[in-house]
Design a protein around this motif. Structure first.
Motif, PDB file in Angstrom:
ATOM      1  N   GLU A  36       0.843  -1.184   0.000  1.00  0.00           N
ATOM      2  CA  GLU A  36       0.000   0.000   0.000  1.00  0.00           C
ATOM      3  C   GLU A  36       0.882   1.238   0.000  1.00  0.00           C
ATOM      4  OE1 GLU A  36      -2.570   0.796   3.346  1.00  0.00           O
ATOM      5  OE2 GLU A  36      -2.998   2.631   2.235  1.00  0.00           O
ATOM      6  N   ASP A  37       0.482   2.258  -0.751  1.00  0.00           N
ATOM      7  CA  ASP A  37       1.287   3.475  -0.800  1.00  0.00           C
ATOM      8  C   ASP A  37       0.361   4.683  -0.947  1.00  0.00           C
ATOM      9  OD1 ASP A  37       2.928   5.609  -1.330  1.00  0.00           O
ATOM     10  OD2 ASP A  37       4.157   4.551  -2.803  1.00  0.00           O
ATOM     11  N   PRO A  38       0.100   5.390   0.168  1.00  0.00           N
ATOM     12  CA  PRO A  38      -0.847   6.512   0.121  1.00  0.00           C
ATOM     13  C   PRO A  38      -0.336   7.708  -0.703  1.00  0.00           C
ATOM     14  CG  PRO A  38       0.135   6.313   2.310  1.00  0.00           C
ATOM     15  CD  PRO A  38       0.643   5.163   1.515  1.00  0.00           C
ATOM     16  N   THR A  39       0.946   7.698  -1.102  1.00  0.00           N
ATOM     17  CA  THR A  39       1.447   8.819  -1.913  1.00  0.00           C
ATOM     18  C   THR A  39       1.069   8.654  -3.386  1.00  0.00           C
ATOM     19  OG1 THR A  39       3.597   7.823  -2.452  1.00  0.00           O
ATOM     20  CG2 THR A  39       3.460   9.058  -0.372  1.00  0.00           C
TER      21      THR A  39
ATOM     22  N   ARG B 287      -1.511   8.092  -6.649  1.00  0.00           N
ATOM     23  CA  ARG B 287      -2.867   8.521  -6.964  1.00  0.00           C
ATOM     24  C   ARG B 287      -3.744   7.294  -7.237  1.00  0.00           C
ATOM     25  NH1 ARG B 287      -5.362  10.648 -11.027  1.00  0.00           N
ATOM     26  NH2 ARG B 287      -3.741   9.964 -12.483  1.00  0.00           N
ATOM     27  N   THR B 288      -3.156   6.290  -7.906  1.00  0.00           N
ATOM     28  CA  THR B 288      -3.943   5.109  -8.288  1.00  0.00           C
ATOM     29  C   THR B 288      -3.185   3.839  -7.901  1.00  0.00           C
ATOM     30  OG1 THR B 288      -3.021   5.238 -10.520  1.00  0.00           O
ATOM     31  CG2 THR B 288      -5.112   6.336 -10.170  1.00  0.00           C
TER      32      THR B 288
ATOM     33  N   TYR C 220      -0.382   0.349  -4.513  1.00  0.00           N
ATOM     34  CA  TYR C 220      -1.702   0.930  -4.775  1.00  0.00           C
ATOM     35  C   TYR C 220      -2.073   1.873  -3.650  1.00  0.00           C
ATOM     36  CZ  TYR C 220      -2.918  -2.294  -1.159  1.00  0.00           C
ATOM     37  OH  TYR C 220      -2.932  -2.934   0.042  1.00  0.00           O
ATOM     38  N   ASN C 221      -2.934   2.811  -3.971  1.00  0.00           N
ATOM     39  CA  ASN C 221      -3.524   3.690  -2.973  1.00  0.00           C
ATOM     40  C   ASN C 221      -4.838   3.035  -2.524  1.00  0.00           C
ATOM     41  OD1 ASN C 221      -5.286   5.658  -1.848  1.00  0.00           O
ATOM     42  ND2 ASN C 221      -3.975   7.273  -2.681  1.00  0.00           N
TER      43      ASN C 221
END
Ligand SMILES: [Zn+2]
Length: 270
Positions: free
Chosen positions: A49-52, A54-55, A69-70
């Protein structure tokens, strides 16, 4: 007082994201595991997971293949499509980028690569038993009608998914156009020194090369030699190569010099 309140809010928010991330992380790893299993492979991707972001994105880092993915993006798509399969279709698209080797060249911008991954996504979802409408759902809500610099327009991407989806049924129903055979109707194998490609002479004396999709590309012909010093000729465009009785290929240079440039052998004989 005011500062404490802000701090409290911040902790709540971080806590909320963390709680959501834990669930999504398990679901995303489970999804990737299922998708790859339908390709007949053991998954060896890092799912993160990577909140930085966009998609969602596929890339290679430290020689590991990563799908990142966000979670909010994925959850948003699932909410607006009303189907969890939409998340699977997005992850399948990203896995396609790895399996097709696109992530080896991260700078390249090739819209065709996106369509190839959309097609793969449709194919895998069909293999998983997912109805076509669910396989298309994510693209229906997230596709750009006009396309972007990196992505083709939505209608093209929807039809790529649909093609892949139908392709799976074609394969499952064993409706291949011809039975696969290792033995083609060819006369000779042609190899040139310093050229890694393999060429062939087919039964009608055409010189062929097969492209990466196994389609024959004819580019010349094979004939008895007009010169009494040689047995055959290979001709394409302006080039004439002479072939002797022992199937050695020669090129005539200026001033009558000849140079050995390759070898032929009878097809089917090593
Ligand atoms: Zn893509």
């Amino acid at each position: 007082m005011r500062r404490t309140w802000v701090f409290f809010l911040a902790v709540l928010w971080v806590g909320g994201v963390w709680a959501q991330a834990t669930t999504s992380d398990r679901a995303a790893k489970d999804a990737v595991q299922r998708i790859v299993r339908h390709s007949g492979l053991q998954p060896n991707f890092v799912v993160r997971e990577d909140p930085t972001l966009r998609t969602a994105v596929a890339y290679i880092k430290d020689k590991q293949r990563v799908i990142a993915y966000n979670a909010a993006f994925i959850n948003g798509i699932v909410d607006s499509t009303g189907t969890n399969w939409s998340a699977i279709s997005i992850l399948a698209h990203e896995i396609g980028h790895h399996l097709l080797g696109h992530t080896l060249d991260p700078e390249a911008v090739r819209p065709g690569d996106e369509l190839a991954c959309d097609r793969y996504s449709g194919f895998i979802l069909a293999a998983m038993g997912v109805p076509l409408a669910d396989a298309l759902a994510a693209m229906e809500v997230a596709g750009d009608p006009h396309g972007t610099a990196h992505h083709p327009p939505k209608h093209a991407r929807l039809s790529a998914i649909e093609q892949g989806w139908h392709e799976w049924f074609t394969i499952r129903n064993n409706t291949e156009p011809l039975p696969f055979t290792l033995h083609d109707d060819l006369q000779y194998v042609v190899a040139f020194h310093g050229d890694a490609n393999t060429y062939y002479v087919d039964a009608t004396d055409q010189v062929l090369w097969y492209d990466n999709y196994a389609a024959p590309i004819p580019f010349g012909h094979f004939a008895p030699s007009r010169s009494k010093d040689y047995t055959y000729e290979l001709v394409w465009n302006e080039e004439v190569y002479y072939v002797d009785r022992r199937l050695t290929i020669w090129k005539r240079a200026a001033a009558g010099m000849v140079q050995q440039v390759g070898r032929m052998r009878t097809y089917g004989r090593e």
